[in-house]
Design a protein around this motif. Sequence first.
Motif, short mmCIF file in Angstrom:
data_model
loop_
_atom_site.label_atom_id
_atom_site.label_comp_id
_atom_site.label_asym_id
_atom_site.label_seq_id
_atom_site.Cartn_x
_atom_site.Cartn_y
_atom_site.Cartn_z
N VAL A 61 30.95 38.13 29.84
CA VAL A 61 31.45 38.84 30.98
C VAL A 61 32.24 39.39 31.49
CG1 VAL A 61 31.45 37.08 33.03
CG2 VAL A 61 29.96 36.58 31.31
N ASP A 62 32.49 40.47 32.43
CA ASP A 62 33.61 40.97 32.97
C ASP A 62 34.04 40.01 34.06
OD1 ASP A 62 35.71 42.28 33.83
OD2 ASP A 62 34.47 43.58 35.47
N LEU A 63 35.63 39.89 34.21
CA LEU A 63 36.09 38.94 35.25
C LEU A 63 35.96 39.22 36.23
CD1 LEU A 63 39.72 37.94 33.92
CD2 LEU A 63 37.16 36.36 34.04
N GLU A 64 36.61 40.45 36.85
CA GLU A 64 36.18 41.20 38.10
C GLU A 64 35.26 41.76 38.69
OE1 GLU A 64 39.11 40.99 39.89
OE2 GLU A 64 39.99 40.18 37.74
N GLY A 70 33.59 36.43 37.46
CA GLY A 70 33.38 36.54 36.22
C GLY A 70 33.98 34.53 35.90
N PHE A 71 34.86 34.46 36.76
CA PHE A 71 35.87 32.76 36.89
C PHE A 71 34.81 31.92 37.84
CE2 PHE A 71 39.87 35.94 37.23
CZ PHE A 71 40.35 35.28 35.81
N GLU A 72 33.84 31.93 38.69
CA GLU A 72 33.12 31.94 39.23
C GLU A 72 31.77 31.29 38.87
OE1 GLU A 72 32.60 33.38 43.30
OE2 GLU A 72 34.00 34.24 42.99
N LEU A 73 31.54 32.28 37.74
CA LEU A 73 30.37 32.56 36.85
C LEU A 73 30.56 31.40 35.83
CD1 LEU A 73 28.08 32.96 35.89
CD2 LEU A 73 28.31 35.34 34.43
N LEU A 74 31.65 31.59 34.98
CA LEU A 74 32.80 30.33 34.14
C LEU A 74 32.37 29.05 34.50
CD1 LEU A 74 35.59 32.35 32.37
CD2 LEU A 74 33.41 31.26 30.93
N ALA A 75 32.48 28.62 36.28
CA ALA A 75 32.93 27.78 36.84
C ALA A 75 30.65 26.50 36.35
CB ALA A 75 32.97 28.20 37.74
N ILE A 89 32.18 35.18 26.47
CA ILE A 89 33.32 35.89 25.87
C ILE A 89 33.52 37.08 27.03
CG2 ILE A 89 34.20 37.70 24.02
CD1 ILE A 89 32.41 36.97 22.26
N VAL A 90 35.00 36.27 27.59
CA VAL A 90 35.69 37.48 28.70
C VAL A 90 35.64 38.65 28.10
CG1 VAL A 90 37.29 37.55 30.50
CG2 VAL A 90 35.45 35.26 29.73
N GLU A 91 35.16 39.84 28.72
CA GLU A 91 35.78 40.99 28.73
C GLU A 91 36.56 41.58 30.18
OE1 GLU A 91 33.68 43.81 29.82
OE2 GLU A 91 32.16 42.55 30.51
N THR A 92 37.11 42.32 30.15
CA THR A 92 38.13 42.27 31.55
C THR A 92 38.99 43.74 30.89
OG1 THR A 92 39.52 41.71 32.95
CG2 THR A 92 39.31 40.65 31.38
N GLY A 93 39.36 44.00 32.14
CA GLY A 93 40.66 45.16 31.83
C GLY A 93 42.21 44.86 32.21
N ARG A 94 41.91 43.81 32.25
CA ARG A 94 42.83 42.61 33.18
C ARG A 94 43.94 41.62 30.99
NH1 ARG A 94 42.02 38.46 38.34
NH2 ARG A 94 44.42 38.49 37.19
N ARG A 102 43.05 31.18 33.14
CA ARG A 102 42.28 30.58 33.80
C ARG A 102 40.86 30.80 33.80
NH1 ARG A 102 41.93 34.21 39.68
NH2 ARG A 102 40.04 32.88 39.86
N ALA A 103 41.43 31.83 32.21
CA ALA A 103 39.64 32.54 31.76
C ALA A 103 39.52 31.49 30.84
CB ALA A 103 39.81 33.48 31.41
#
Length: 150
Positions: A61-64, A70-75, A89-94, A102-103
């Motif tokens: 899951v991407d965050l942005e 992605g944060f909302e989806l995780l919640a 697994i979070v995948e992000t450019g951040r 936060r993730a």
Amino acid sequence: MSGFFYVLDEEARILFVDDDPILREFAQVNLASAAAEVDVAADGIEALDMLSRRRYDLLLVDLEMPRMNGFELLARLRSDPETAHLPVIVETGREDVDAIDRAFRAGATAFVTKPMNWRLLSYQLRFTLRAARAEAALRDQCRAAVPVAA
């Protein structure tokens, strides 16, 4: 020199959630194998819709993302008993401390940064799937060992 082989050699259904259509295409090309199936979603809303129709073994899951990040989806995933233990697994450019913290607070299982090394990611997926399956087996054993109250 050894020949190419698929890292994901066990059956798995993976959902790759990212608003970048090129990354979604790369995910299907680089992560799918004879045993591993990769579906894609463009945002959290589409991912939840797909999860309501099909069971997945792991999400990337991407965050942005627009509509639902992605944060909302995780919640949402962690608040639902059906998906509370689903590895994500979070995948992000951040890669800033805030995004990482936060993730994981939201329920991420692991965190990888873009640009992705698809081969390395395949090994991380394999490890995460094996760990999640072992954890699920232990949960099942514990449930079976607890007597049901009449």
